[in-house]
Motif scaffolding. Structure first.
Motif, short mmCIF file in Angstrom:
data_model
loop_
_atom_site.label_atom_id
_atom_site.label_comp_id
_atom_site.label_asym_id
_atom_site.label_seq_id
_atom_site.Cartn_x
_atom_site.Cartn_y
_atom_site.Cartn_z
N ARG A 1 5.69 3.75 -6.59
CA ARG A 1 6.90 2.98 -6.86
C ARG A 1 6.57 1.51 -6.83
O ARG A 1 5.47 1.11 -6.41
CB ARG A 1 7.98 3.30 -5.83
CG ARG A 1 7.59 2.96 -4.39
CD ARG A 1 8.72 3.15 -3.41
NE ARG A 1 8.30 2.94 -2.03
CZ ARG A 1 8.18 1.75 -1.45
NH1 ARG A 1 8.44 0.63 -2.13
NH2 ARG A 1 7.79 1.65 -0.19
N LYS A 2 7.48 0.68 -7.29
CA LYS A 2 7.28 -0.76 -7.26
C LYS A 2 7.49 -1.29 -5.85
O LYS A 2 8.43 -0.87 -5.15
CB LYS A 2 8.25 -1.46 -8.22
CG LYS A 2 7.95 -1.18 -9.68
CD LYS A 2 8.91 -1.96 -10.58
CE LYS A 2 8.59 -1.70 -12.05
NZ LYS A 2 9.51 -2.47 -12.95
N ALA A 3 6.64 -2.19 -5.44
CA ALA A 3 6.75 -2.77 -4.09
C ALA A 3 7.90 -3.78 -4.03
O ALA A 3 8.20 -4.46 -5.01
CB ALA A 3 5.45 -3.46 -3.71
N ASP A 4 8.51 -3.85 -2.88
CA ASP A 4 9.59 -4.81 -2.63
C ASP A 4 9.11 -5.75 -1.52
O ASP A 4 9.33 -5.51 -0.34
CB ASP A 4 10.87 -4.09 -2.21
CG ASP A 4 12.02 -5.03 -1.95
OD1 ASP A 4 11.95 -6.19 -2.41
OD2 ASP A 4 13.00 -4.63 -1.29
N PHE A 5 8.43 -6.83 -1.94
CA PHE A 5 7.82 -7.72 -0.97
C PHE A 5 8.85 -8.67 -0.36
O PHE A 5 9.70 -9.23 -1.07
CB PHE A 5 6.70 -8.53 -1.62
CG PHE A 5 5.53 -7.69 -2.05
CD1 PHE A 5 4.75 -7.05 -1.10
CD2 PHE A 5 5.22 -7.53 -3.40
CE1 PHE A 5 3.65 -6.28 -1.48
CE2 PHE A 5 4.13 -6.77 -3.78
CZ PHE A 5 3.35 -6.14 -2.82
N LYS A 6 8.75 -8.87 0.94
CA LYS A 6 9.68 -9.75 1.67
C LYS A 6 9.04 -11.05 2.13
O LYS A 6 9.71 -11.91 2.70
CB LYS A 6 10.22 -9.01 2.91
CG LYS A 6 10.90 -7.68 2.59
CD LYS A 6 12.13 -7.87 1.70
CE LYS A 6 12.87 -6.53 1.50
NZ LYS A 6 14.01 -6.68 0.58
N GLY A 7 7.74 -11.18 1.92
CA GLY A 7 7.08 -12.39 2.36
C GLY A 7 6.94 -12.46 3.88
O GLY A 7 6.96 -13.52 4.47
N LYS A 8 6.72 -11.30 4.50
CA LYS A 8 6.58 -11.23 5.95
C LYS A 8 5.31 -10.44 6.32
O LYS A 8 4.82 -9.66 5.53
CB LYS A 8 7.78 -10.53 6.59
CG LYS A 8 9.10 -11.27 6.34
CD LYS A 8 10.25 -10.53 6.99
CE LYS A 8 11.57 -11.24 6.74
NZ LYS A 8 12.71 -10.53 7.32
N THR B 1 0.83 -1.21 0.00
CA THR B 1 0.00 0.00 0.00
C THR B 1 0.86 1.26 0.00
O THR B 1 0.53 2.25 -0.66
CB THR B 1 -0.94 0.01 1.22
OG1 THR B 1 -0.18 -0.21 2.42
CG2 THR B 1 -2.00 -1.08 1.09
N THR B 2 1.98 1.21 0.73
CA THR B 2 2.89 2.37 0.75
C THR B 2 3.50 2.60 -0.62
O THR B 2 3.57 3.74 -1.10
CB THR B 2 4.01 2.16 1.79
OG1 THR B 2 3.44 1.98 3.08
CG2 THR B 2 4.95 3.35 1.81
N ALA B 3 3.92 1.51 -1.26
CA ALA B 3 4.50 1.63 -2.59
C ALA B 3 3.50 2.19 -3.59
O ALA B 3 3.85 3.01 -4.45
CB ALA B 3 5.01 0.26 -3.06
N PHE B 4 2.25 1.77 -3.47
CA PHE B 4 1.20 2.29 -4.36
C PHE B 4 1.03 3.79 -4.17
O PHE B 4 0.97 4.55 -5.14
CB PHE B 4 -0.12 1.57 -4.09
CG PHE B 4 -1.27 2.09 -4.89
CD1 PHE B 4 -1.47 1.68 -6.20
CD2 PHE B 4 -2.17 2.99 -4.33
CE1 PHE B 4 -2.53 2.17 -6.95
CE2 PHE B 4 -3.23 3.49 -5.06
CZ PHE B 4 -3.41 3.08 -6.38
N LEU B 5 0.95 4.23 -2.91
CA LEU B 5 0.75 5.64 -2.63
C LEU B 5 1.97 6.48 -3.03
O LEU B 5 1.84 7.64 -3.41
CB LEU B 5 0.44 5.84 -1.14
CG LEU B 5 -0.89 5.24 -0.67
CD1 LEU B 5 -1.00 5.31 0.84
CD2 LEU B 5 -2.07 5.93 -1.34
#
Length: 260
Positions: A253-260, A246-250
């Motif tokens: 930028r592209k999200a950097d998911f960590k799987g956490k 949600t932060t990346a969307f706002l």
């Protein structure tokens, strides 16, 4: 881990599992089923792996069926146990895996081979693929979930026809029926699957796991799929991935998911 009947490779957060019994057209025997279970179980625990492609070695077969020689003299009890253990150990197990599995169906996917492909989260077929459940021609029925998953995918009438005639259908017919998502030239099959897998890898692995759980719930007797969806939706709000997404969307930028 060392395996006799499967080959595992990994690149860019994607694992490829290749069933490797080419002299048997990759037929499933007990050892192969156990090795596949062990491999999927091991991969599921590796947070770096975000997608799995499952295929068969050689150009002739994904999996041409079960190894009939192993059970041709079984009793009623032994046959019942064979189906129950196989479903629990592999077919139901991979259907409920949180890591998405793409079946790259190259060539024949018959009997247990089609049942294995149907247990995966979705299927891509090569243009030479042929699929069917020929068990009734052997005096038995599909025992690894085929009578349940095939109607779910293509409807009761079409499934009944395939099962009762023991016939095969080509890739284009499987596509029209909804059994496979895409049909591509055989030489392009794996690259096409990797392209889809790479799109999956960009997304939140935790959200993907919750989505798989929610979709599967709709097909489980006695389970309210809408309730599972609501709970799974809510669970996402407690994850780092949700905050990142949600932060990346706002922030555009592209999200950097960590799987956490």
């Amino acid at each position: 881990m060392n395996y006799e009947n499967i080959i595992i490779t990994a690149e860019n957060n994607i694992v490829t599992i290749t069933i490797n019994r080419p002299t048997k057209l990759n037929a499933l025997n007990k050892k192969t089923i156990q090795e596949l279970h062990d491999a999927f179980d091991f991969i599921e625990k590796d947070s770096d792996i975000r997608a799995i492609v499952l295929t068969g070695s050689g150009g002739k077969a994904f999996v041409a069926g079960a190894d009939i020689a192993e059970f041709s003299d079984f009793s009623i009890t032994e046959g019942t146990q064979l189906a129950q253990k196989g479903q629990e150990l592999l077919f139901d197990f991979i259907e409920n895996l949180k890591t998405p599995i793409i079946a790259a169906v190259n060539g024949f996917a018959l009997g247990g081979g089609l049942e294995l492909a149907m247990a995966c989260h979705f299927r891509i077929a090569s243009d030479n693929a042929k699929m069917g459940l020929p068990e009734v021609s052997l005096g038995v029925i599909p025992g690894y979930g085929g009578t349940q998953r095939l109607p779910q995918l293509i409807g009761k009438g079409r499934a009944m026809e395939m099962i009762l005639t023991a016939g095969m259908i080509p890739a284009d017919e499987a596509y029209r029926a909804g059994l496979v998502n895409h049909v591509v030239p055989q030489a392009e099959l794996l690259d096409f699957c990797y392209g889809i897998a790479q799109r999956i890898v960009k997304n939140s692995p935790l959200a993907i796991g919750q989505a798989i759980k929610a979709v599967n719930a709709n097909f489980k007797p006695g389970i309210d799929g809408f309730k599972v969806e609501i709970e799974s939706f809510g669970n996402c709000f407690g994850t780092v991935d949700f905050k990142e997404g949600t932060t990346a969307f706002l922030e555009k930028r592209k999200a950097d998911f960590k799987g956490k």
